[in-house]
Write an enzyme that holds these catalytic residues in place. Structure first.
Site, mmCIF file in Angstrom:
data_model
loop_
_atom_site.group_PDB
_atom_site.id
_atom_site.type_symbol
_atom_site.label_atom_id
_atom_site.label_comp_id
_atom_site.label_asym_id
_atom_site.label_seq_id
_atom_site.Cartn_x
_atom_site.Cartn_y
_atom_site.Cartn_z
ATOM 1 N N HIS A 126 0.796 -0.962 0.055
ATOM 2 C CA HIS A 126 0.051 -0.158 0.026
ATOM 3 C C HIS A 126 0.852 1.232 -0.004
ATOM 4 O O HIS A 126 0.531 2.307 -0.532
ATOM 5 C CB HIS A 126 -0.885 0.065 1.161
ATOM 6 N N HIS A 213 7.024 -8.455 3.569
ATOM 7 C CA HIS A 213 5.497 -8.267 3.357
ATOM 8 C C HIS A 213 4.888 -8.626 2.069
ATOM 9 O O HIS A 213 5.032 -8.123 1.223
ATOM 10 C CB HIS A 213 5.523 -6.615 3.338
ATOM 11 N N HIS A 241 1.661 -8.133 6.046
ATOM 12 C CA HIS A 241 0.574 -8.191 5.049
ATOM 13 C C HIS A 241 -0.563 -8.932 5.357
ATOM 14 O O HIS A 241 -1.711 -8.431 4.888
ATOM 15 C CB HIS A 241 1.345 -8.781 3.685
#
Length: 629
Positions: A126, A213, A241
């Site tokens: 993100h 992640h 994640h």
């Protein structure tokens, strides 16, 4: 207060607070849930102060968007400065090359900053780098001295991780960071043995931690990272994640033992989807490390909004018989279920004054018949002021819908094929890919690459890259046009074959090659746009420079004699009344002139026109006298 082993010396015990997936800015414009992510982040940092840790380790997705809003950045900066800055001495030492680890010195060594609790963080999917220069929001926090950003990698053909070497007393920590890479790409690199982690020569004395992640759960072939591909010398893996918190009390003694490692999955600190995994208790974790021994203690977060998730199968419920129609009967039954969930959520309140009061409620309802379905939004209005999500309290699903749609597919129904593909897609990228794959041959894409479109959708949804679709479409168009211009295709069939061949090259390329092809075409398109902009600027500047020499010319003379002089020059050029043989003058040779020379030439032409006009008038006067004689 969590206590370490009695035999552990505090001077040799490294204390680390671990958290992940903070998602600052999630639903920040929502009047009810807009502050949830910031409240949870503040609790994480206050917990670090409470347990007096040596540093804070984040597993990615600090921000929910790759381009956080100014308000989000402001609140993040405010919280970090409040809890992480101060005069407390730092008891750890970084022995590795800090420029290689963080691209700059660690923030607590900056003489202009007073840092008490350093934050070390990788980036997630993100908040990964985006845009010109591939700058991440963590790069901004890093350059301002708020966060120590590590694990960034830009070479997608191989990965080589240099550890951050941290020492406190006799405890030595080798910290490996791998920020988010596309799961398919990283899985391929692991399979091709192109992921390398530098191991210290005296590796027995170091405790090895990897923070990454990536997908941990199986989300399709090569769409996750298996624990089996990770190096065996690792002692502990911190997995970001995945949002469901899986932190359990652990006490382990490695003492050089190889072949196994423990995993900490902190989970998210805020619910970003109304799924069952998000309804689990949220945690951060305290890691205490003494030489090769470690203890992991889960710390429940007390300021997280209560969330209740329930699954309801109407065919398994005794709805009873009555005069009320089926639709109203189902709605009344589900209203009671929601009220029960609200009462259950009240029991999850911790008593912390910062904890939001309105709970999140989600009922996943499976129904049998169409008369059991109804308007969900209208149903949710019954709980305004009672829940935080009245518009999506319910999600209604038809029982056995997948089997029914597969039966429709067997009957040859095209829509059934598409719906089944959409229903089985685990994420947006897979959904887009499945949608195009399910289309009949006459509706398949003929120019665009499906994988390029799916990756563009990913960048748009996760990175908020608003320009990605224009770049991808322009790159495809330019590459297709160049391919047609290079070919000898003339007929419609030849053109279609050439376009098909062009698309096959894109479809056959792997992710890295596809990205290179698109970037190359996009770079040409951007260069063309820049040239066009520069040309427009020059054209706009030209008349402004030329007019500087014309301002001294009287307006009446410019419109009067200057124009007659122009007609006189035209008659001379055509061999009119002027003396001598009427030979046409050769066309002037084009000359590239600067604006100043052009202006000077224009001024000279104006003077010559006046002179020629006066000479013609004198000749005209003399001829009239001779005729009168």
């Amino acid at each position: 207060m969590v206590q370490s082993e009695n035999s552990w010396s505090p001077d040799d015990t490294l204390r680390v607070l671990i958290a992940s997936d903070i998602h600052l800015g999630y639903l920040e414009n929502d009047a009810v849930r807009g502050e949830d992510s910031f409240i949870a982040f503040e609790e994480v940092l206050s917990t670090a102060v409470q347990y007096d840790v040596d540093f804070i380790l984040l597993g990615g997705d600090l921000f929910d968007h790759a381009k956080p809003s100014p308000s989000c950045m402001y609140k993040c900066t405010q919280i970090i400065r409040k809890y992480c800055f101060g005069d407390k001495p730092i008891n750890i030492e970084v022995l590795s090359d800090q420029l290689e680890n963080f691209s700059r010195n660690i923030n607590y060594e900056d003489p202009n900053l007073n840092v008490s609790y350093p934050i070390l963080s990788i980036h997630g999917n993100h908040d990964d780098p985006v845009g010109q220069g591939s700058v991440s929001s963590l790069d901004i926090l890093s350059i301002t001295g708020l966060v120590n950003y590590f694990g960034k990698w830009t070479d997608y053909t191989k990965v080589k991780i240099s550890p951050v070497l941290i020492q406190k007393g006799e405890t030595k920590l080798s910290l490996y960071g791998l920020s988010h890479l596309k799961d398919q790409r990283l899985a391929r690199l692991f399979a091709e043995k192109k992921v390398e982690m530098e191991l210290m020569e005296d590796g027995v004395d170091w405790f090895n931690i990897l923070v990454l992640h990536q997908n941990r759960a199986d989300r399709g072939p090569n769409n996750y990272i298996s624990e089996g591909v990770l190096p065996k010398f690792l002692d502990l893996v911190i997995w970001g994640h995945e949002h469901d918190s899986q932190v359990f009390p652990m006490r382990d003694v490695k003492m050089g033992e190889e072949g196994c490692f423990s995993v900490i999955q902190p989970g998210s600190t805020v619910a970003t989807s109304l799924a069952a995994g998000e309804a689990l208790q949220k945690h951060c974790a305290l890691l205490q490390l003494h030489k090769k021994e470690f203890i992991v203690t889960p710390l429940s977060l007390k300021t997280v909004r209560p969330f209740i998730f329930k699954t309801v199968v109407l065919s398994e419920e005794n709805l009873g018989e009555g005069d009320v129609n089926e639709n109203e009967k189902v709605q009344n039954f589900l209203k009671n279920k929601v009220n029960e969930a609200i009462e259950e959520a009240d029991k999850l309140k911790s008593g912390d004054p910062k904890q939001p009061t309105l709970p999140l409620i989600r009922l996943s309802v499976f129904y049998e018949r169409d008369d059991q379905d109804f308007n969900r939004v209208r149903f949710g209005q019954n709980f305004n002021g009672l829940v935080a999500n009245p518009n999506d309290v319910l999600i209604m699903k038809r029982e056995k819908r997948i089997r029914e749609r597969k039966d429709q597919l067997k009957d040859g129904e095209e829509n059934g094929h598409i719906e089944v593909a959409a229903a089985e897609a685990p994420d947006v990228e897979s959904l887009v890919s499945s949608f195009y794959a399910a289309q009949p041959a006459e509706k398949q894409l003929s120019v665009l690459s499906v994988r390029a479109i799916t990756e563009a959708v990913r960048d748009f949804t996760l990175k908020r890259d608003d320009d990605v679709f224009r770049r991808v479409l322009d790159a495809h168009r330019r590459r297709c046009v160049e391919s047609l211009l290079e070919s000898t295709a003339e007929t419609e069939d030849e053109i279609n074959d050439r376009i098909r061949m062009c698309k096959e090259v894109l479809d056959a390329a792997d992710s890295d090659q596809l990205k290179s092809l698109i970037d190359a075409a996009s770079a040409k398109e951007e260069a063309k746009r820049k040239d066009e902009k520069q040309l427009v600027v020059l054209l706009k500047r030209e008349p402004i420079l030329l007019s500087s020499d014309d301002e001294s010319m009287p307006l009446s003379r410019s419109k009067g004699r200057g124009s007659r002089g122009g007609r006189a020059r035209g008659r001379q050029a055509r061999g009119g009344r002027g003396r001598g043989s009427p030979q046409a003058a050769p066309p002037p040779t084009p000359e590239r002139r600067t604006p100043k020379r052009s202006a000077a030439q224009k001024t000279t032409s104006w003077l010559q026109s006046i002179t020629s006009d006066r000479a013609l008038r004198r000749r005209k006067d003399s001829s009239e006298i001779e005729i009168s004689d």
